[in-house]
Design a protein around this motif. Sequence first.
Motif, mmCIF file in Angstrom:
data_model
loop_
_atom_site.group_PDB
_atom_site.id
_atom_site.type_symbol
_atom_site.label_atom_id
_atom_site.label_comp_id
_atom_site.label_asym_id
_atom_site.label_seq_id
_atom_site.Cartn_x
_atom_site.Cartn_y
_atom_site.Cartn_z
ATOM 1 N N MET A 1 0.821 -1.186 0.000
ATOM 2 C CA MET A 1 0.000 0.000 0.000
ATOM 3 C C MET A 1 0.874 1.262 0.000
ATOM 4 O O MET A 1 0.556 2.230 -0.664
ATOM 5 C CB MET A 1 -0.932 -0.016 1.203
ATOM 6 C CG MET A 1 -1.870 1.166 1.243
ATOM 7 S SD MET A 1 -2.858 1.190 2.733
ATOM 8 C CE MET A 1 -4.465 1.408 2.064
ATOM 9 N N GLU A 2 1.987 1.191 0.728
ATOM 10 C CA GLU A 2 2.850 2.371 0.800
ATOM 11 C C GLU A 2 3.432 2.708 -0.576
ATOM 12 O O GLU A 2 3.510 3.870 -0.949
ATOM 13 C CB GLU A 2 3.967 2.167 1.815
ATOM 14 C CG GLU A 2 4.741 3.435 2.081
ATOM 15 C CD GLU A 2 5.698 3.308 3.254
ATOM 16 O OE1 GLU A 2 6.279 4.331 3.622
ATOM 17 O OE2 GLU A 2 5.868 2.211 3.786
ATOM 18 N N ASP A 3 3.811 1.673 -1.337
ATOM 19 C CA ASP A 3 4.332 1.914 -2.684
ATOM 20 C C ASP A 3 3.284 2.595 -3.554
ATOM 21 O O ASP A 3 3.587 3.515 -4.316
ATOM 22 C CB ASP A 3 4.775 0.600 -3.337
ATOM 23 C CG ASP A 3 6.037 0.048 -2.716
ATOM 24 O OD1 ASP A 3 6.780 0.826 -2.071
ATOM 25 O OD2 ASP A 3 6.284 -1.160 -2.866
ATOM 26 N N TYR A 4 2.039 2.141 -3.446
ATOM 27 C CA TYR A 4 0.954 2.752 -4.204
ATOM 28 C C TYR A 4 0.797 4.219 -3.819
ATOM 29 O O TYR A 4 0.634 5.082 -4.685
ATOM 30 C CB TYR A 4 -0.362 2.000 -3.974
ATOM 31 C CG TYR A 4 -1.547 2.743 -4.550
ATOM 32 C CD1 TYR A 4 -1.769 2.748 -5.923
ATOM 33 C CD2 TYR A 4 -2.401 3.461 -3.729
ATOM 34 C CE1 TYR A 4 -2.841 3.453 -6.460
ATOM 35 C CE2 TYR A 4 -3.475 4.162 -4.264
ATOM 36 C CZ TYR A 4 -3.687 4.155 -5.624
ATOM 37 O OH TYR A 4 -4.735 4.857 -6.146
ATOM 38 N N LEU A 5 0.852 4.507 -2.526
ATOM 39 C CA LEU A 5 0.677 5.881 -2.064
ATOM 40 C C LEU A 5 1.809 6.782 -2.539
ATOM 41 O O LEU A 5 1.591 7.940 -2.863
ATOM 42 C CB LEU A 5 0.553 5.916 -0.540
ATOM 43 C CG LEU A 5 -0.746 5.305 -0.001
ATOM 44 C CD1 LEU A 5 -0.684 5.201 1.518
ATOM 45 C CD2 LEU A 5 -1.956 6.102 -0.433
ATOM 46 N N ILE A 6 3.002 6.223 -2.600
ATOM 47 C CA ILE A 6 4.132 6.996 -3.118
ATOM 48 C C ILE A 6 3.908 7.313 -4.592
ATOM 49 O O ILE A 6 4.110 8.445 -5.042
ATOM 50 C CB ILE A 6 5.454 6.243 -2.899
ATOM 51 C CG1 ILE A 6 5.779 6.203 -1.396
ATOM 52 C CG2 ILE A 6 6.592 6.883 -3.696
ATOM 53 C CD1 ILE A 6 6.896 5.260 -1.025
ATOM 54 N N GLU A 7 3.462 6.313 -5.364
ATOM 55 C CA GLU A 7 3.177 6.537 -6.779
ATOM 56 C C GLU A 7 2.011 7.505 -6.963
ATOM 57 O O GLU A 7 2.023 8.339 -7.864
ATOM 58 C CB GLU A 7 2.877 5.206 -7.480
ATOM 59 C CG GLU A 7 4.089 4.333 -7.643
ATOM 60 C CD GLU A 7 5.189 4.988 -8.470
ATOM 61 O OE1 GLU A 7 4.882 5.596 -9.512
ATOM 62 O OE2 GLU A 7 6.353 4.903 -8.068
ATOM 63 N N GLU A 8 0.994 7.396 -6.108
ATOM 64 C CA GLU A 8 -0.161 8.269 -6.215
ATOM 65 C C GLU A 8 0.244 9.731 -6.003
ATOM 66 O O GLU A 8 -0.317 10.625 -6.623
ATOM 67 C CB GLU A 8 -1.230 7.864 -5.198
ATOM 68 C CG GLU A 8 -2.495 8.682 -5.334
ATOM 69 C CD GLU A 8 -3.552 8.304 -4.327
ATOM 70 O OE1 GLU A 8 -4.681 8.074 -4.748
ATOM 71 O OE2 GLU A 8 -3.233 8.256 -3.124
ATOM 72 N N ARG A 56 -5.664 14.182 -2.533
ATOM 73 C CA ARG A 56 -4.751 14.413 -1.419
ATOM 74 C C ARG A 56 -5.414 14.072 -0.081
ATOM 75 O O ARG A 56 -4.767 13.536 0.806
ATOM 76 C CB ARG A 56 -4.272 15.866 -1.430
ATOM 77 C CG ARG A 56 -3.108 16.056 -0.510
ATOM 78 C CD ARG A 56 -2.178 17.132 -0.995
ATOM 79 N NE ARG A 56 -1.155 17.367 0.006
ATOM 80 C CZ ARG A 56 -0.446 18.453 0.080
ATOM 81 N NH1 ARG A 56 -0.618 19.412 -0.801
ATOM 82 N NH2 ARG A 56 0.465 18.604 1.012
ATOM 83 N N ILE A 57 -6.696 14.347 0.059
ATOM 84 C CA ILE A 57 -7.413 13.956 1.275
ATOM 85 C C ILE A 57 -7.387 12.434 1.423
ATOM 86 O O ILE A 57 -7.114 11.904 2.500
ATOM 87 C CB ILE A 57 -8.866 14.484 1.253
ATOM 88 C CG1 ILE A 57 -8.876 16.001 1.461
ATOM 89 C CG2 ILE A 57 -9.716 13.801 2.325
ATOM 90 C CD1 ILE A 57 -10.244 16.623 1.286
ATOM 91 N N ARG A 58 -7.703 11.740 0.338
ATOM 92 C CA ARG A 58 -7.697 10.274 0.377
ATOM 93 C C ARG A 58 -6.294 9.745 0.659
ATOM 94 O O ARG A 58 -6.103 8.815 1.447
ATOM 95 C CB ARG A 58 -8.213 9.720 -0.943
ATOM 96 C CG ARG A 58 -8.427 8.211 -0.901
ATOM 97 C CD ARG A 58 -8.889 7.701 -2.211
ATOM 98 N NE ARG A 58 -7.751 7.784 -3.130
ATOM 99 C CZ ARG A 58 -7.760 7.325 -4.349
ATOM 100 N NH1 ARG A 58 -8.848 6.812 -4.846
ATOM 101 N NH2 ARG A 58 -6.692 7.410 -5.102
ATOM 102 N N HIS A 59 -5.303 10.342 0.025
ATOM 103 C CA HIS A 59 -3.905 9.954 0.237
ATOM 104 C C HIS A 59 -3.554 10.074 1.714
ATOM 105 O O HIS A 59 -2.963 9.174 2.302
ATOM 106 C CB HIS A 59 -3.009 10.854 -0.618
ATOM 107 C CG HIS A 59 -1.561 10.536 -0.563
ATOM 108 N ND1 HIS A 59 -0.715 11.122 0.336
ATOM 109 C CD2 HIS A 59 -0.809 9.681 -1.306
ATOM 110 C CE1 HIS A 59 0.509 10.662 0.154
ATOM 111 N NE2 HIS A 59 0.472 9.788 -0.849
ATOM 112 N N ASN A 60 -3.938 11.180 2.326
ATOM 113 C CA ASN A 60 -3.665 11.412 3.741
ATOM 114 C C ASN A 60 -4.362 10.360 4.613
ATOM 115 O O ASN A 60 -3.763 9.813 5.545
ATOM 116 C CB ASN A 60 -4.121 12.812 4.140
ATOM 117 C CG ASN A 60 -3.718 13.180 5.533
ATOM 118 O OD1 ASN A 60 -2.594 12.925 5.951
ATOM 119 N ND2 ASN A 60 -4.622 13.782 6.278
ATOM 120 N N ALA A 61 -5.607 10.054 4.306
ATOM 121 C CA ALA A 61 -6.369 9.082 5.099
ATOM 122 C C ALA A 61 -5.737 7.697 5.030
ATOM 123 O O ALA A 61 -5.610 7.011 6.061
ATOM 124 C CB ALA A 61 -7.812 9.034 4.607
#
Length: 84
Positions: A1-8, A56-61
């Motif tokens: 999940m962290e890799d996805y968030l970094i890419e996002e 960005r809100i979703r990314h933060n959550a």
Amino acid sequence: MEDYLIEEKHAIMAINRISQIIAQTLEEKFFEIDSKIINEIIALNLAIQMIAYCMRIRHNAYYNKIDEKYSDNFDYESVIFENL
């Protein structure tokens, strides 16, 4: 999940940059653009900005699910005007 968030984050940054380019172009060429489409371009750019904000809100959550101490202090203005 962290890799996805970094890419996002890269996608969020790209969307934000597109919005900035549109805004800058409108500012520079405002009087050269047909007045009939100015409002449509401004509305489209606002929609792009809102997409970046929601992402960005979703990314933060999601990041908070990984690390409760994670903090992404931002507001709507920072998404629109700051280089992420």
